[in-house]
Design an enzyme around this catalytic site. Structure first.
Site, short mmCIF file in Angstrom:
data_model
loop_
_atom_site.label_atom_id
_atom_site.label_comp_id
_atom_site.label_asym_id
_atom_site.label_seq_id
_atom_site.Cartn_x
_atom_site.Cartn_y
_atom_site.Cartn_z
N HIS A 34 0.86 -1.18 0.00
CA HIS A 34 0.00 0.00 0.00
C HIS A 34 0.90 1.24 0.00
O HIS A 34 2.14 1.13 -0.06
CB HIS A 34 -0.95 -0.03 1.20
CG HIS A 34 -0.26 -0.26 2.51
ND1 HIS A 34 0.61 0.65 3.07
CD2 HIS A 34 -0.29 -1.33 3.36
CE1 HIS A 34 1.05 0.18 4.22
NE2 HIS A 34 0.54 -1.03 4.42
N HIS A 37 4.06 1.28 2.15
CA HIS A 37 5.24 0.56 1.62
C HIS A 37 5.91 1.39 0.51
O HIS A 37 7.14 1.45 0.42
CB HIS A 37 4.82 -0.78 1.00
CG HIS A 37 4.27 -1.77 1.98
ND1 HIS A 37 2.95 -2.16 1.98
CD2 HIS A 37 4.86 -2.46 2.97
CE1 HIS A 37 2.75 -3.05 2.94
NE2 HIS A 37 3.89 -3.25 3.56
N MET A 184 -2.26 3.31 7.38
CA MET A 184 -2.33 2.28 6.33
C MET A 184 -1.69 0.98 6.83
O MET A 184 -0.65 1.00 7.47
CB MET A 184 -1.63 2.76 5.08
CG MET A 184 -2.36 3.92 4.48
SD MET A 184 -2.26 3.93 2.71
CE MET A 184 -3.23 5.39 2.37
#
Ligand code: PAF
Length: 280
Positions: A34, A37, A184
């Protein structure tokens, strides 16, 4: 982007860069990539000549009854994202490439691995420390990047690298959040739409605690208790919420200056963690 599955092949491939003096940044992941990363990859590209990303869903960091089997595996989408991010190598080993069936060595960072998430996920941080140590030995990067969202994991990795004299610089990268504040995480895919709304309350509660501390609250224990109640009221089942010293994750005293608020909750089937670190 080169995709490599095998340890020896990866070592041979990287050797060429090392011999020619190029620096290597490493981003270990478990996939289902996501924006958090991709932020690690962006930072990695800014600090080194070459970037290696690994995707390995590490079985040893999952406990009995946890989501190892169902952990989201999105290899094709992940590869596309890494190609767009201009990563040099994706290391995609199998479990057998990483662990021999009679492996007997594990890495345990004592004490801190048993606190907070460690108390609820016995053995989890030994699994993380062992696989990260192995990946460092395989890739031998100059620098490795981890999300600050997993603050306890990052602390444990820093201690491991210091204690075992592993020659790698560890860089923590800021948490990327949804517009509503939700940090996230690959596990956010487990949340239903209505749970996603509730989940955003986690960051809001952390911000309220931080602001109370900055305005001079006189008891952290009371603050923790009130915050746990607020979390329960909106539907979370909290595992822990703790005002800690950011240097060693011990419980903070009022005179400590550099703090981190660590929290883990359950929401339906999903376990969420988050934190805020700040200085007084
Ligand atoms: O944070 C993760 O994704 C994992 O714990 C890590 C560091 C890749 C080790 O498996």
């Amino acid at each position: 982007m080169q995709i490599i599955n095998n340890v020896n092949e990866l070592r041979e491939f990287i050797k060429v860069w090392r011999v020619s003096g190029e620096t290597i940044a490493f981003v270990p992941t478990m996939g289902n990539l996501h924006a958090g990363h991709l932020q690690l990859v962006t930072q990695a590209k800014a600090v080194a000549d070459r970037v290696v990303v690994s995707i390995f869903v590490n079985p040893t960091q999952f406990g009995v009854g946890e989501d190892f089997e169902s952990y989201p595996r999105t290899e094709k989408e992940d590869q596309e994202k890494l190609v767009s991010a201009d990563v040099d190598v994706l290391f995609l080993p199998s479990v057998d490439d990483i662990y021999t069936s009679d492996a007997r060595t594990t890495v345990t960072v004592t004490d801190v691995s048993d606190w907070y998430c460690g108390a609820y996920r016995p053995g989890h941080f030994a699994g993380v420390a062992t696989v990260v140590c192995k990946l460092f030995n395989i890739v031998q990067p100059n620098i490795a990047l981890f999300g600050l969202k997993d603050f306890q994991q990052l602390t444990i990795i820093r201690i491991m690298v210091r204690d075992l004299n592993i020659p790698v610089e560890i860089m923590g990268v800021d948490t990327v959040r949804e517009a509503n504040g939700l940090a996230m995480s690959s596990r956010n895919t487990y949340l239903t739409e209505s749970e996603k709304q509730v989940a955003s309350e986690l960051y809001r509660v952390l911000c309220v605690i931080r602001d109370a501390i900055l305005s001079g609250v006189s008891s952290y224990a009371e603050l923790e208790e009130q915050a746990l109640l607020s979390l329960q009221q909106v539907g979370f089942k909290p595992d822990y919420l703790s005002v800690c010293r950011s240097s060693d994750l011990k419980k903070a005293a009022l005179e400590d200056k550099d703090l981190v608020l660590l929290v883990a909750v359950r929401l339906g089937k999903t376990r969420l963690i988050d934190n805020i670190y700040f200085s007084k």
